[in-house]
Design an enzyme around this catalytic site. Structure first.
Site, PDB file in Angstrom:
ATOM      1  N   HIS A  83       0.846  -1.281   0.157  1.00 17.45           N
ATOM      2  CA  HIS A  83      -0.317  -0.040   0.039  1.00 17.45           C
ATOM      3  C   HIS A  83       1.102   1.168   0.235  1.00 17.45           C
ATOM      4  O   HIS A  83       0.639   2.790  -0.975  1.00 17.45           O
ATOM      5  CB  HIS A  83      -1.349  -0.307   0.895  1.00 17.45           C
ATOM      6  CG  HIS A  83      -2.041  -0.620   0.880  1.00 17.45           C
ATOM      7  ND1 HIS A  83      -3.283  -0.906   1.566  1.00 17.45           N
ATOM      8  CD2 HIS A  83      -2.176  -2.036   0.422  1.00 17.45           C
ATOM      9  CE1 HIS A  83      -4.390  -1.726   1.322  1.00 17.45           C
ATOM     10  NE2 HIS A  83      -3.597  -2.673   0.960  1.00 17.45           N
ATOM     11  N   ASP A  84       1.828   1.231   0.324  1.00 21.02           N
ATOM     12  CA  ASP A  84       2.990   2.047   0.964  1.00 21.02           C
ATOM     13  C   ASP A  84       3.478   2.691  -1.049  1.00 21.02           C
ATOM     14  O   ASP A  84       2.903   3.679  -1.350  1.00 21.02           O
ATOM     15  CB  ASP A  84       4.301   2.493   1.429  1.00 21.02           C
ATOM     16  CG  ASP A  84       4.724   2.993   1.470  1.00 21.02           C
ATOM     17  OD1 ASP A  84       4.094   4.343   1.232  1.00 21.02           O
ATOM     18  OD2 ASP A  84       6.330   2.560   1.701  1.00 21.02           O
ATOM     19  N   SER A  93       4.925   7.141   3.221  1.00 22.20           N
ATOM     20  CA  SER A  93       3.357   7.777   3.198  1.00 22.20           C
ATOM     21  C   SER A  93       2.560   6.799   3.970  1.00 22.20           C
ATOM     22  O   SER A  93       1.862   8.009   5.001  1.00 22.20           O
ATOM     23  CB  SER A  93       3.435   9.044   1.670  1.00 22.20           C
ATOM     24  OG  SER A  93       3.359   8.243   1.247  1.00 22.20           O
ATOM     25  N   THR A 211      -1.251 -15.685   0.337  1.00 29.25           N
ATOM     26  CA  THR A 211      -1.129 -16.963   0.943  1.00 29.25           C
ATOM     27  C   THR A 211      -0.935 -16.970   2.248  1.00 29.25           C
ATOM     28  O   THR A 211      -0.741 -17.635   3.205  1.00 29.25           O
ATOM     29  CB  THR A 211       0.550 -17.349   0.810  1.00 29.25           C
ATOM     30  OG1 THR A 211       0.789 -18.890   1.039  1.00 29.25           O
ATOM     31  CG2 THR A 211       1.420 -16.553   0.622  1.00 29.25           C
ATOM     32  N   ASP A 264      -5.834 -17.721   2.772  1.00 30.28           N
ATOM     33  CA  ASP A 264      -5.242 -18.621   2.068  1.00 30.28           C
ATOM     34  C   ASP A 264      -5.832 -19.856   3.280  1.00 30.28           C
ATOM     35  O   ASP A 264      -5.484 -20.201   4.334  1.00 30.28           O
ATOM     36  CB  ASP A 264      -3.819 -18.770   1.666  1.00 30.28           C
ATOM     37  CG  ASP A 264      -3.190 -20.684   1.875  1.00 30.28           C
ATOM     38  OD1 ASP A 264      -3.545 -21.202   1.837  1.00 30.28           O
ATOM     39  OD2 ASP A 264      -1.737 -20.471   2.024  1.00 30.28           O
TER      40      ASP A 264
END
Ligand code: HEM
Ligand SMILES: *[C@@H]1O[C@H](CO)[C@@H](O)[C@H](O)[C@H]1NC(C)=O
Length: 345
Positions: A83-84, A93, A211, A264
């Site tokens: 996500h960064d 951020s 996973t 998973d």
């Protein structure tokens, strides 16, 4: 574009002039290429060799300790890194805290507090070494920690390129169109990953991060019940036994907002290629997971990774390196070494 205009204007001129033009053009192209790669060129595995030679050991120590307390930090940290990088580049951020920050928006609201704690501790461990204090970026610590959680959970160990600076801005506005949705189909996934310099194979390998870890009911409940009108854009077939089990986890209109299922279902605590095997059995939790097997354009790669864990590990390591180069900042105008990972200096 500009060099093309040059080329057109100069084409009508004499032979010697056009030879000169070719040389000048070559230089222009070289300079442009160098500028475009400037960020990536700064990265190197030995970036801290003189300033903080034991940075890898310090981060690894903090990761080991945190994972002994809670395994949740492993999937949490891996997702945090992804996500960064997808929101404003790999610049930490995502860690900035304050009004309107990234983790107050959309999918980032479910980022793991344990992952943030892991990074805070790794930063403290690095800064406790006099040589390293305030010399290693939070973005690099996150990249190293993501590698370490993967390897400590049984996945591949790979070299991490370093030299990212921390960003000076983090806003929730940037989150909206930057991250993939759980209902995405193959074309949507490919489009978003391509915009970040990643191929379909990279995207399928990186999805293998599922996973480990969990998803909240809200992200897959639409796959479990016939919804009038608001059918998900993509809902590939699901194994019937798996479907019944998930209906138990997320009863229609009655599930707890905190209820989760394993991404998973077979080996949720192990970084292995089991994720791809669950897709073959139509036991992918998110529509975006199952789409990789349902679509005949991506299925061969899923089958390949399901059959050969080494091939998956190699592809994952290569794709993580590419992910780690997204939007890297290396100039003082847009980057710094943050003293506290949750605050700009
Ligand atoms: C391909 C597109 C992707 C989509 C649509 C997607 C979506 C999601 C969603 C909806 C969740 C569950 C969040 C929740 O309910 O709390 C999740 C969890 C997770 N994602 Fe992804 N993701 C994608 C790619 C990736 C990538 C590339 C990585 C890392 C390389 C990643 C790592 C994880 C991990 C480890 C978790 C579990 C987090 C935890 O248990 O704390 N995902 N993802
Ligand atoms: C599995 O993949 C690795 C790496 O790509 C390759 O070297 C190996 O030969 C493959 N193994 C099999 C059984 O196909």
């Amino acid at each position: 574009m500009r060099s093309r205009g040059l080329e057109l204007r100069w084409r009508r001129q004499s032979q010697s002039q056009s030879m000169l033009a070719a040389v000048v053009l070559g230089v222009v192209v070289l300079l442009a290429t160098a500028a475009a790669c400037a960020g990536a060129q700064q990265l190197s595995q030995s970036y801290y060799a003189s300033t903080c030679p034991n940075v890898e050991t310090l981060v690894r120590g903090a990761v080991t300790q945190k994972l002994q307390e809670t395994f949740n930090a492993a999937p949490g940290t891996l997702r945090l890194f992804f996500h960064d990088c997808f929101v404003r580049g790999c610049d930490a951020s995502v860690l900035i805290s304050g009004p309107g920050d990234e983790h107050s928006a959309g999918p980032d609201t479910t980022l793991s507090p344990d992952a943030l704690d892991l990074i805070t501790r790794a930063k403290a461990a690095v800064d406790a070494d006099a040589r390293c204090s305030n010399k290693v970026s939070c973005a690099d610590i996150l990249a190293l920690a993501a590698r370490d959680v993967v390897s400590q959970a049984g996945g591949p160990y790979y070299q991490v390129e370093l030299g990212r600076l921390d960003g000076k801005v983090g806003t929730r506005a940037a989150v909206k169109h930057s991250l993939p949705g759980a209902g995405f189909g193959l074309d949507q996934l490919n489009k978003l990953f391509a915009a970040n310099g990643l191929t379909q194979t990279d995207m399928i390998a990186l999805s293998g991060a599922h996973t480990m870890g969990v998803a909240h009911c809200a992200n897959f409940v639409r796959r479990l019940y016939p919804f009038k009108g608001a059918a998900p854009r993509s809902n590939p077939a699901m194994n019937l036994y798996f479907l019944r089990q998930l209906r138990g986890t997320c009863p229609l209109n009655k599930y707890s907002p905190a209820a989760v299922a394993m991404l998973d279902a077979v080996t949720p605590m192990k970084f292995d290629n089991g994720y791809y095997q669950t897709l073959q059995q139509q036991k992918g939790l998110l529509a975006s997971d199952q789409a990789l097997f349902a679509d005949r354009r991506s299925r061969p790669t899923v089958n390949h990774f399901a059959a050969n864990q080494t091939a998956f590990f190699d592809a994952f390591a290569a794709a993580m390196a590419k992910l780690g180069r997204v939007g890297v900042k290396s100039g003082s105008s847009d980057g710094e070494i943050r003293r506290v990972c949750t605050k700009v200096n």
